[in-house]
Design an enzyme around this catalytic site. Structure first.
Site, PDB file in Angstrom:
ATOM      1  N   PHE A  97       8.382   3.380   1.612  1.00 17.76           N
ATOM      2  CA  PHE A  97       7.971   2.483   3.084  1.00 17.76           C
ATOM      3  C   PHE A  97       7.013   1.663   1.798  1.00 17.76           C
TER       4      PHE A  97
ATOM      5  N   TYR B 123      -1.837  15.976  -4.282  1.00 22.33           N
ATOM      6  CA  TYR B 123      -1.290  14.709  -4.656  1.00 22.33           C
ATOM      7  C   TYR B 123      -2.458  14.196  -4.901  1.00 22.33           C
ATOM      8  N   SER B 124      -3.606  14.398  -4.143  1.00 16.77           N
ATOM      9  CA  SER B 124      -4.577  13.111  -4.478  1.00 16.77           C
ATOM     10  C   SER B 124      -4.772  12.922  -5.847  1.00 16.77           C
TER      11      SER B 124
ATOM     12  N   THR C 257      -4.760   4.827  -3.917  1.00 16.37           N
ATOM     13  CA  THR C 257      -5.100   4.898  -2.520  1.00 16.37           C
ATOM     14  C   THR C 257      -6.682   5.549  -3.000  1.00 16.37           C
ATOM     15  N   ASP C 258      -6.959   5.296  -1.607  1.00 19.02           N
ATOM     16  CA  ASP C 258      -8.461   5.848  -1.676  1.00 19.02           C
ATOM     17  C   ASP C 258      -8.609   6.994  -1.485  1.00 19.02           C
ATOM     18  N   GLU C 259      -8.103   7.985  -1.303  1.00 20.46           N
ATOM     19  CA  GLU C 259      -8.443   9.325  -1.382  1.00 20.46           C
ATOM     20  C   GLU C 259      -8.421  10.181  -2.864  1.00 20.46           C
TER      21      GLU C 259
ATOM     22  N   GLN D 220       4.933  11.591  15.564  1.00 11.12           N
ATOM     23  CA  GLN D 220       3.876  11.707  16.728  1.00 11.12           C
ATOM     24  C   GLN D 220       5.525  10.780  17.477  1.00 11.12           C
TER      25      GLN D 220
ATOM     26  N   THR E  11      14.583   9.238  -3.612  1.00 11.05           N
ATOM     27  CA  THR E  11      13.770  11.048  -3.399  1.00 11.05           C
ATOM     28  C   THR E  11      14.792  10.865  -1.762  1.00 11.05           C
TER      29      THR E  11
ATOM     30  N   ALA F  62      -4.880  22.547   4.587  1.00 11.19           N
ATOM     31  CA  ALA F  62      -5.896  23.360   3.442  1.00 11.19           C
ATOM     32  C   ALA F  62      -6.544  21.906   3.384  1.00 11.19           C
TER      33      ALA F  62
ATOM     34  N   LEU G 158      -1.371  18.147  16.418  1.00 14.56           N
ATOM     35  CA  LEU G 158      -2.269  17.667  15.820  1.00 14.56           C
ATOM     36  C   LEU G 158      -2.580  18.120  14.760  1.00 14.56           C
TER      37      LEU G 158
ATOM     38  N   LYS H 156      -2.709  10.776  -7.903  1.00 16.11           N
ATOM     39  CA  LYS H 156      -3.141  10.620  -8.374  1.00 16.11           C
ATOM     40  C   LYS H 156      -4.570   9.574  -8.622  1.00 16.11           C
TER      41      LYS H 156
HETATM   42  P1  NAD Z   1       7.257   7.089  -0.022  1.00 17.02           P
HETATM   43  O1  NAD Z   1       7.081   8.000   0.053  1.00 17.02           O
HETATM   44  O2  NAD Z   1       7.253   6.302   1.423  1.00 17.02           O
HETATM   45  O3  NAD Z   1       7.738   6.770  -1.246  1.00 17.02           O
HETATM   46  C1  NAD Z   1       8.017   6.379  -2.043  1.00 17.02           C
HETATM   47  C2  NAD Z   1       9.519   5.973  -3.117  1.00 17.02           C
HETATM   48  O4  NAD Z   1       9.273   6.602  -4.504  1.00 17.02           O
HETATM   49  C3  NAD Z   1      10.643   6.720  -2.363  1.00 17.02           C
HETATM   50  O5  NAD Z   1      10.985   5.430  -2.142  1.00 17.02           O
HETATM   51  C4  NAD Z   1      11.060   7.655  -3.378  1.00 17.02           C
HETATM   52  O6  NAD Z   1      12.833   7.412  -3.966  1.00 17.02           O
HETATM   53  C5  NAD Z   1      10.220   6.465  -5.166  1.00 17.02           C
HETATM   54  N1  NAD Z   1      10.345   8.025  -5.991  1.00 17.02           N
HETATM   55  C6  NAD Z   1       9.971   9.116  -5.828  1.00 17.02           C
HETATM   56  N2  NAD Z   1       9.865   9.735  -7.039  1.00 17.02           N
HETATM   57  C7  NAD Z   1      10.601   8.359  -8.501  1.00 17.02           C
HETATM   58  C8  NAD Z   1      10.724   9.145  -9.573  1.00 17.02           C
HETATM   59  N3  NAD Z   1      10.102   9.858 -10.159  1.00 17.02           N
HETATM   60  N4  NAD Z   1      11.206   7.478  -9.929  1.00 17.02           N
HETATM   61  C9  NAD Z   1      11.310   6.346  -9.386  1.00 17.02           C
HETATM   62  N5  NAD Z   1      10.870   6.660  -7.636  1.00 17.02           N
HETATM   63  C10 NAD Z   1      10.122   7.257  -7.221  1.00 17.02           C
HETATM   64  O7  NAD Z   1       5.530   6.483  -0.205  1.00 17.02           O
HETATM   65  P2  NAD Z   1       4.775   5.317   0.255  1.00 17.02           P
HETATM   66  O8  NAD Z   1       4.091   5.902   1.135  1.00 17.02           O
HETATM   67  O9  NAD Z   1       5.718   3.625   0.325  1.00 17.02           O
HETATM   68  O10 NAD Z   1       3.357   4.931  -1.000  1.00 17.02           O
HETATM   69  C11 NAD Z   1       4.250   4.025  -2.396  1.00 17.02           C
HETATM   70  C12 NAD Z   1       2.350   3.961  -2.558  1.00 17.02           C
HETATM   71  O11 NAD Z   1       1.526   3.366  -2.458  1.00 17.02           O
HETATM   72  C13 NAD Z   1       2.399   5.306  -3.584  1.00 17.02           C
HETATM   73  O12 NAD Z   1       1.587   5.195  -4.487  1.00 17.02           O
HETATM   74  C14 NAD Z   1       1.371   5.924  -2.527  1.00 17.02           C
HETATM   75  O13 NAD Z   1       0.378   6.827  -3.925  1.00 17.02           O
HETATM   76  C15 NAD Z   1       0.243   4.670  -2.095  1.00 17.02           C
HETATM   77  N6  NAD Z   1      -0.338   4.680  -1.364  1.00 17.02           N
HETATM   78  C16 NAD Z   1       0.500   5.147   0.075  1.00 17.02           C
HETATM   79  C17 NAD Z   1      -0.607   4.610   1.415  1.00 17.02           C
HETATM   80  C18 NAD Z   1      -0.706   5.071   2.425  1.00 17.02           C
HETATM   81  O14 NAD Z   1      -0.581   5.052   3.254  1.00 17.02           O
HETATM   82  N7  NAD Z   1       1.700   5.333   2.951  1.00 17.02           N
HETATM   83  C19 NAD Z   1      -1.782   4.412   1.131  1.00 17.02           C
HETATM   84  C20 NAD Z   1      -2.178   3.482  -0.173  1.00 17.02           C
HETATM   85  C21 NAD Z   1      -1.905   4.045  -1.605  1.00 17.02           C
HETATM   86  O1  DAU Z   2      -5.783   7.510   2.800  1.00 18.17           O
HETATM   87  C1  DAU Z   2      -4.349   6.983   1.813  1.00 18.17           C
HETATM   88  C2  DAU Z   2      -3.177   8.138   2.117  1.00 18.17           C
HETATM   89  O2  DAU Z   2      -2.857   7.848   3.901  1.00 18.17           O
HETATM   90  C3  DAU Z   2      -1.597   7.629   1.261  1.00 18.17           C
HETATM   91  O3  DAU Z   2      -2.442   8.066  -0.252  1.00 18.17           O
HETATM   92  C4  DAU Z   2      -0.834   8.582   1.283  1.00 18.17           C
HETATM   93  O4  DAU Z   2       0.522   8.876   0.589  1.00 18.17           O
HETATM   94  C5  DAU Z   2      -0.510   8.875   2.539  1.00 18.17           C
HETATM   95  O5  DAU Z   2       0.684  10.034   2.939  1.00 18.17           O
HETATM   96  C6  DAU Z   2      -1.688   8.715   3.582  1.00 18.17           C
HETATM   97  O6  DAU Z   2      -2.131  10.297   3.354  1.00 18.17           O
HETATM   98  P1  DAU Z   2      -2.785  11.417   4.717  1.00 18.17           P
HETATM   99  O7  DAU Z   2      -2.676  12.789   4.237  1.00 18.17           O
HETATM  100  O8  DAU Z   2      -4.035  10.204   5.507  1.00 18.17           O
HETATM  101  O9  DAU Z   2      -1.708  11.010   6.177  1.00 18.17           O
HETATM  102  P2  DAU Z   2      -0.603  12.034   6.854  1.00 18.17           P
HETATM  103  O10 DAU Z   2       0.203  10.802   7.349  1.00 18.17           O
HETATM  104  O11 DAU Z   2       0.053  13.103   6.089  1.00 18.17           O
HETATM  105  O12 DAU Z   2      -1.613  11.694   7.857  1.00 18.17           O
HETATM  106  C7  DAU Z   2      -3.015  11.425   8.478  1.00 18.17           C
HETATM  107  C8  DAU Z   2      -3.933  12.367   9.247  1.00 18.17           C
HETATM  108  O13 DAU Z   2      -2.979  12.593  10.382  1.00 18.17           O
HETATM  109  C9  DAU Z   2      -4.530  13.527   8.126  1.00 18.17           C
HETATM  110  O14 DAU Z   2      -5.810  13.623   8.924  1.00 18.17           O
HETATM  111  C10 DAU Z   2      -3.686  14.452   8.706  1.00 18.17           C
HETATM  112  C11 DAU Z   2      -3.942  13.991  10.373  1.00 18.17           C
HETATM  113  N1  DAU Z   2      -2.054  15.465  10.791  1.00 18.17           N
HETATM  114  C12 DAU Z   2      -1.056  15.260  10.249  1.00 18.17           C
HETATM  115  C13 DAU Z   2       0.115  14.919  10.752  1.00 18.17           C
HETATM  116  C14 DAU Z   2       1.665  14.631   9.427  1.00 18.17           C
HETATM  117  C15 DAU Z   2      -1.485  15.643  12.804  1.00 18.17           C
HETATM  118  O15 DAU Z   2      -2.723  15.350  12.362  1.00 18.17           O
HETATM  119  N2  DAU Z   2      -0.721  15.748  12.715  1.00 18.17           N
HETATM  120  C16 DAU Z   2       0.696  15.560  11.530  1.00 18.17           C
HETATM  121  O16 DAU Z   2       1.601  16.252  12.016  1.00 18.17           O
END
Ligand code: NAD
Ligand code: DAU
Length: 342
Positions: free
Chosen positions: A12, A158-159, A122-124, A202, A37, A282, A214, A162
């Site tokens: 993403f 996860y966090s 990540t902020d997590e 959603q 993946t 959890a 939710l 990270k």
């Molecule tokens: P994502 O899950 O959409 O994408 C992860 C990508 O990494 C995928 O293309 C996957 O194929 C690749 N990947 C996974 N394991 C791998 C491996 N062993 N070798 C090579 N490639 C591999 O994740 P995202 O939401 O795009 O997040 C990207 C980065 O940003 C992550 O490091 C995440 O911690 C960080 N981040 C995400 C958010 C968020 O809101 N999604 C916020 C802050 C930071």
């Molecule tokens: O803060 C940065 C993080 O944001 C990144 O490091 C992570 O990679 C990214 O996945 C995201 O983590 P969250 O756990 O905050 O995101 P998620 O989209 O899984 O959930 C957002 C919020 O919504 C969380 O409070 C859980 C809630 N949720 C999630 C899902 C999937 C729901 O209420 N319903 C749902 O179906």
């Protein structure tokens, strides 16, 4: 900076970053290292020029492959990760493998070739904050936010991985002189986000005739930022950031989950109560909030896509107009959540 490796570039945020670089910085050539993946998708890169973006399918924990690529690169921008909290609660091992061992493998190669490294985190890693309604300053707009001085206190597998990967990078900077920076960003939204995540789940539920889900009471707060603003933040740190520093990226986008869902329902013409409350996650973090003053004042970065309603509408339109991108996976994702009562 001419030749950069973007790990996780088929996911993403990585793919959105590549579009940003291709559109804004014409002399940069990108090698994407991605394992493809379940979260990586070749289609995310399909519209990019082949002469500027090359995909290598492989694992960031494959030391031989990583060495051969880093040898010829100026910079590594590291996005690859296992990224979904819910998956880490069911099956933590891939998170340890990719987020810890993978990051270790990359920084060892960058140390060897003295290659500039940027670690996307990540902020997590900071854990969570109390809800604003529970703060003594309630209603004043004041309240604690994360800064780069906040102690690490991760909640989920996860966090935790990270956080561990951030600490590895910090140690490599201090002990080995690795030329690295770190960014910790808040919750991203926008196109190409996997449908396991809150907002796309959603939207695609509604588009599939499934009621949105939710977790718990929906009071948990996330600090939303458009992924384009995350990209410009990373680029600013890459080009202007001080080596060894951590910068937090956020756009003052705190919204609770219930309000986000209400907005999605309204924008998609659904009744306000057309959703289900399901089992909570959890260890569910309560609230995230980023103080990005350092990035704004030191490096002059400003987010551009701060109208959440408009950004959400554009994101809904994207999922509506790109059904083949997500439809085939929808049933499997929902079956998996259903096993958990979610
Ligand atoms: P994502 O899950 O959409 O994408 C992860 C990508 O990494 C995928 O293309 C996957 O194929 C690749 N990947 C996974 N394991 C791998 C491996 N062993 N070798 C090579 N490639 C591999 O994740 P995202 O939401 O795009 O997040 C990207 C980065 O940003 C992550 O490091 C995440 O911690 C960080 N981040 C995400 C958010 C968020 O809101 N999604 C916020 C802050 C930071
Ligand atoms: O803060 C940065 C993080 O944001 C990144 O490091 C992570 O990679 C990214 O996945 C995201 O983590 P969250 O756990 O905050 O995101 P998620 O989209 O899984 O959930 C957002 C919020 O919504 C969380 O409070 C859980 C809630 N949720 C999630 C899902 C999937 C729901 O209420 N319903 C749902 O179906």
């Amino acid at each position: 900076m001419k030749k950069i490796i973007v790990t996780g570039g088929a996911g993403f945020i990585g793919s959105n970053f590549i579009y940003y670089v291709v559109n804004h910085h014409p002399k940069v050539y990108i090698t994407v290292l991605d394992k493809l993946t379940y979260a990586g998708n070749y289609a995310n890169l399909a519209k990019l020029p082949k002469d500027r973006v090359k995909l290598v399918v492989g694992d960031i924990a494959d030391a031989k492959l990583v060495d051969s690529l880093v040898k010829d690169a100026d910079t590594v921008v590291h996005y690859a990760a296992e990224s979904h909290n819910d998956n880490s609660l069911k099956s933590p091992f891939p998170f340890v493998q990719t987020n810890l061992l993978g990051t270790y493998t990359l920084i060892e190669a960058c140390r060897k070739y003295d290659t500039r490294f940027h670690h996307v985190s990540t902020d997590e890693v900071y854990g969570d904050l109390p809800l604003r309604e529970d703060l003594p300053e309630k209603g004043t707009g004041v309240g604690e936010k994360f800064t780069d001085k906040t102690p690490y206190n991760p909640s989920s597998p996860y966090s935790a991985t990270k956080a561990g990967s951030d600490l590895l990078v910090k140690a490599w900077v201090r002990s080995f002189g690795l030329r690295a920076t770190i960014s910790n960003c808040s919750n991203n939204y926008g196109p190409y986000q996997h449908i396991e995540k809150f907002i796309p789940r959603q939207i695609t539920n509604i588009l599939s005739g499934i009621r949105p889900k939710l977790y718990g009471d929906g009071k948990n707060v996330r600090d939303w930022i458009h992924t384009n603003d995350h990209s410009s933040g990373v680029w600013t740190i890459l080009t202007k950031g001080r080596i060894g520093e951590t910068y937090l990226i956020g756009a003052d986008g705190e919204v609770d989950n219930k309000t986000v869902l209400a907005l999605i329902l309204e924008l998609m013409g659904e009744a306000p109560d057309a959703f289900d409350h399901v089992n909570d996650r959890a260890g569910h973090d309560l609230r995230y909030a980023i103080d990005s003053t350092k990035l704004r004042e030191e490096l002059g970065w400003t987010p551009q896509f701060t109208n959440f309603r408009n950004g959400l509408k554009a994101t809904i339109d994207w999922y509506e107009n790109n059904r083949p991108w997500w439809e085939a996976e929808k049933k499997a994702v929902e079956d998996n959540y259903a096993k958990n009562g979610q």
